[in-house]
Design a protein around this motif. Structure first.
Motif, PDB file in Angstrom:
ATOM      1  N   UNK A 191      48.444 -14.004 -79.279  1.00 49.92           N
ATOM      2  CA  UNK A 191      48.608 -15.057 -80.506  1.00 49.92           C
ATOM      3  C   UNK A 191      48.945 -16.249 -79.837  1.00 49.92           C
ATOM      4  N   UNK A 192      49.843 -16.514 -78.767  1.00 52.78           N
ATOM      5  CA  UNK A 192      50.414 -17.347 -78.157  1.00 52.78           C
ATOM      6  C   UNK A 192      49.548 -17.926 -77.089  1.00 52.78           C
ATOM      7  N   UNK A 193      48.709 -17.321 -76.787  1.00 53.88           N
ATOM      8  CA  UNK A 193      47.745 -17.836 -75.582  1.00 53.88           C
ATOM      9  C   UNK A 193      48.334 -17.460 -74.249  1.00 53.88           C
ATOM     10  N   UNK A 194      49.241 -16.195 -74.187  1.00 50.26           N
ATOM     11  CA  UNK A 194      49.966 -15.939 -72.903  1.00 50.26           C
ATOM     12  C   UNK A 194      49.653 -14.486 -72.485  1.00 50.26           C
ATOM     13  N   UNK A 195      49.835 -14.193 -71.072  1.00 53.51           N
ATOM     14  CA  UNK A 195      49.815 -12.871 -70.740  1.00 53.51           C
ATOM     15  C   UNK A 195      51.073 -12.219 -71.274  1.00 53.51           C
ATOM     16  N   UNK A 196      51.136 -11.057 -71.386  1.00 55.58           N
ATOM     17  CA  UNK A 196      52.139 -10.215 -71.953  1.00 55.58           C
ATOM     18  C   UNK A 196      53.426 -10.181 -70.937  1.00 55.58           C
ATOM     19  N   UNK A 197      53.094 -10.125 -69.653  1.00 53.92           N
ATOM     20  CA  UNK A 197      53.924 -10.239 -68.675  1.00 53.92           C
ATOM     21  C   UNK A 197      54.727 -11.733 -68.454  1.00 53.92           C
ATOM     22  N   UNK A 198      53.862 -12.602 -68.796  1.00 56.42           N
ATOM     23  CA  UNK A 198      54.159 -14.137 -68.720  1.00 56.42           C
ATOM     24  C   UNK A 198      55.205 -14.067 -70.079  1.00 56.42           C
ATOM     25  N   UNK A 199      54.791 -13.682 -71.060  1.00 56.27           N
ATOM     26  CA  UNK A 199      55.875 -13.668 -72.499  1.00 56.27           C
ATOM     27  C   UNK A 199      57.003 -13.206 -72.000  1.00 56.27           C
ATOM     28  N   UNK A 200      57.266 -11.781 -71.331  1.00 56.90           N
ATOM     29  CA  UNK A 200      58.433 -11.250 -70.889  1.00 56.90           C
ATOM     30  C   UNK A 200      59.078 -12.308 -69.788  1.00 56.90           C
ATOM     31  N   UNK A 201      58.713 -12.770 -69.106  1.00 51.93           N
ATOM     32  CA  UNK A 201      59.265 -13.486 -68.205  1.00 51.93           C
ATOM     33  C   UNK A 201      59.855 -14.922 -68.787  1.00 51.93           C
ATOM     34  N   UNK A 202      59.067 -15.473 -69.508  1.00 49.78           N
ATOM     35  CA  UNK A 202      59.529 -16.701 -70.369  1.00 49.78           C
ATOM     36  C   UNK A 202      60.760 -16.534 -71.420  1.00 49.78           C
ATOM     37  N   UNK A 203      60.867 -15.230 -71.867  1.00 48.63           N
ATOM     38  CA  UNK A 203      61.922 -14.916 -72.806  1.00 48.63           C
ATOM     39  C   UNK A 203      63.019 -14.187 -72.172  1.00 48.63           C
ATOM     40  N   UNK A 204      63.198 -14.037 -70.947  1.00 47.74           N
ATOM     41  CA  UNK A 204      64.067 -13.491 -70.174  1.00 47.74           C
ATOM     42  C   UNK A 204      65.487 -14.366 -70.009  1.00 47.74           C
ATOM     43  N   UNK A 205      66.673 -14.033 -70.531  1.00 54.85           N
ATOM     44  CA  UNK A 205      67.779 -14.761 -70.271  1.00 54.85           C
ATOM     45  C   UNK A 205      67.936 -15.310 -69.329  1.00 54.85           C
ATOM     46  N   UNK A 206      68.059 -16.670 -68.858  1.00 56.43           N
ATOM     47  CA  UNK A 206      68.316 -17.561 -67.634  1.00 56.43           C
ATOM     48  C   UNK A 206      66.843 -18.139 -67.355  1.00 56.43           C
ATOM     49  N   UNK A 207      66.024 -17.762 -67.979  1.00 55.38           N
ATOM     50  CA  UNK A 207      64.457 -18.245 -67.810  1.00 55.38           C
ATOM     51  C   UNK A 207      64.448 -19.906 -68.327  1.00 55.38           C
ATOM     52  N   UNK A 208      63.678 -20.518 -67.754  1.00 55.72           N
ATOM     53  CA  UNK A 208      63.638 -21.945 -68.175  1.00 55.72           C
ATOM     54  C   UNK A 208      62.269 -22.175 -68.547  1.00 55.72           C
ATOM     55  N   UNK A 209      61.780 -21.649 -69.480  1.00 55.75           N
ATOM     56  CA  UNK A 209      60.147 -21.922 -70.074  1.00 55.75           C
ATOM     57  C   UNK A 209      59.933 -23.329 -70.256  1.00 55.75           C
ATOM     58  N   UNK A 210      58.891 -23.871 -70.514  1.00 56.21           N
ATOM     59  CA  UNK A 210      58.675 -25.007 -70.808  1.00 56.21           C
ATOM     60  C   UNK A 210      58.736 -25.172 -72.364  1.00 56.21           C
ATOM     61  N   UNK A 211      58.805 -26.408 -72.793  1.00 60.16           N
ATOM     62  CA  UNK A 211      58.965 -26.627 -74.487  1.00 60.16           C
ATOM     63  C   UNK A 211      57.803 -26.191 -74.939  1.00 60.16           C
ATOM     64  N   UNK A 212      56.631 -26.676 -74.486  1.00 63.94           N
ATOM     65  CA  UNK A 212      55.429 -26.131 -75.199  1.00 63.94           C
ATOM     66  C   UNK A 212      55.247 -24.527 -75.209  1.00 63.94           C
ATOM     67  N   UNK A 213      55.779 -23.951 -74.080  1.00 65.86           N
ATOM     68  CA  UNK A 213      55.649 -22.363 -74.269  1.00 65.86           C
ATOM     69  C   UNK A 213      56.348 -21.945 -75.361  1.00 65.86           C
ATOM     70  N   UNK A 214      57.583 -22.466 -75.586  1.00 61.75           N
ATOM     71  CA  UNK A 214      58.670 -22.065 -76.760  1.00 61.75           C
ATOM     72  C   UNK A 214      57.763 -22.407 -78.163  1.00 61.75           C
ATOM     73  N   UNK A 215      57.347 -23.454 -78.157  1.00 54.53           N
ATOM     74  CA  UNK A 215      56.682 -23.816 -79.364  1.00 54.53           C
ATOM     75  C   UNK A 215      55.297 -22.888 -79.500  1.00 54.53           C
ATOM     76  N   UNK A 216      54.673 -22.518 -78.513  1.00 60.75           N
ATOM     77  CA  UNK A 216      53.434 -21.626 -78.639  1.00 60.75           C
ATOM     78  C   UNK A 216      54.047 -20.103 -79.177  1.00 60.75           C
ATOM     79  N   UNK A 217      55.047 -19.805 -78.632  1.00 57.01           N
ATOM     80  CA  UNK A 217      55.712 -18.419 -78.965  1.00 57.01           C
ATOM     81  C   UNK A 217      56.150 -18.683 -80.470  1.00 57.01           C
TER      82      UNK A 217
END
Length: 99
Positions: free
Chosen positions: A60-86
């Motif tokens: 639904x967010x237009x991400x790969x499952x592994x990319x989602x896990x990496x983006x939401x890992x503590x210490x990760x620095x996801x882009x703001x647009x990634x957070x908004x998509x999620x």
């Protein structure tokens, strides 16, 4: 005098088990946003994503499952647009109010 020690078995707390409806998710995310802790925000989003199904949220967010896990890992620095998509995929949004 002898006392018997009983081992107490504890189960690990998993917030995702309790995020069963939109109201619970909204309350949970509001409490997390109030802390101002970016790692806690990622952890909270991960909890909600696990409650809703990681694969479906990633799709639904237009991400790969592994990319989602990496983006939401503590210490990760996801882009703001990634957070908004999620957040959009989870059905929640950021709101602002006067401090």
């Amino acid at each position: 005098m002898s006392t018997a020690k009983t081992k107490v078995k504890l189960t690990r707390f998993d917030a995702a088990r309790y995020l069963t409806d939109d109201a619970a998710v909204a309350e949970y995310m509001t409490a997390i946003l109030e802390t101002g802790d970016p790692d806690l925000l990622l952890l909270g989003l991960a909890d909600v994503a696990r409650a809703r199904g990681m694969a479906q949220v990633a799709k639904d967010a237009g991400l790969g499952r592994e990319s989602l896990y990496k983006a939401l890992a503590p210490g990760a620095k996801p882009r703001y647009d990634t957070i908004l998509k999620v957040m959009r995929a989870l059905g929640v949004q950021l709101t602002a109010k006067a401090a």
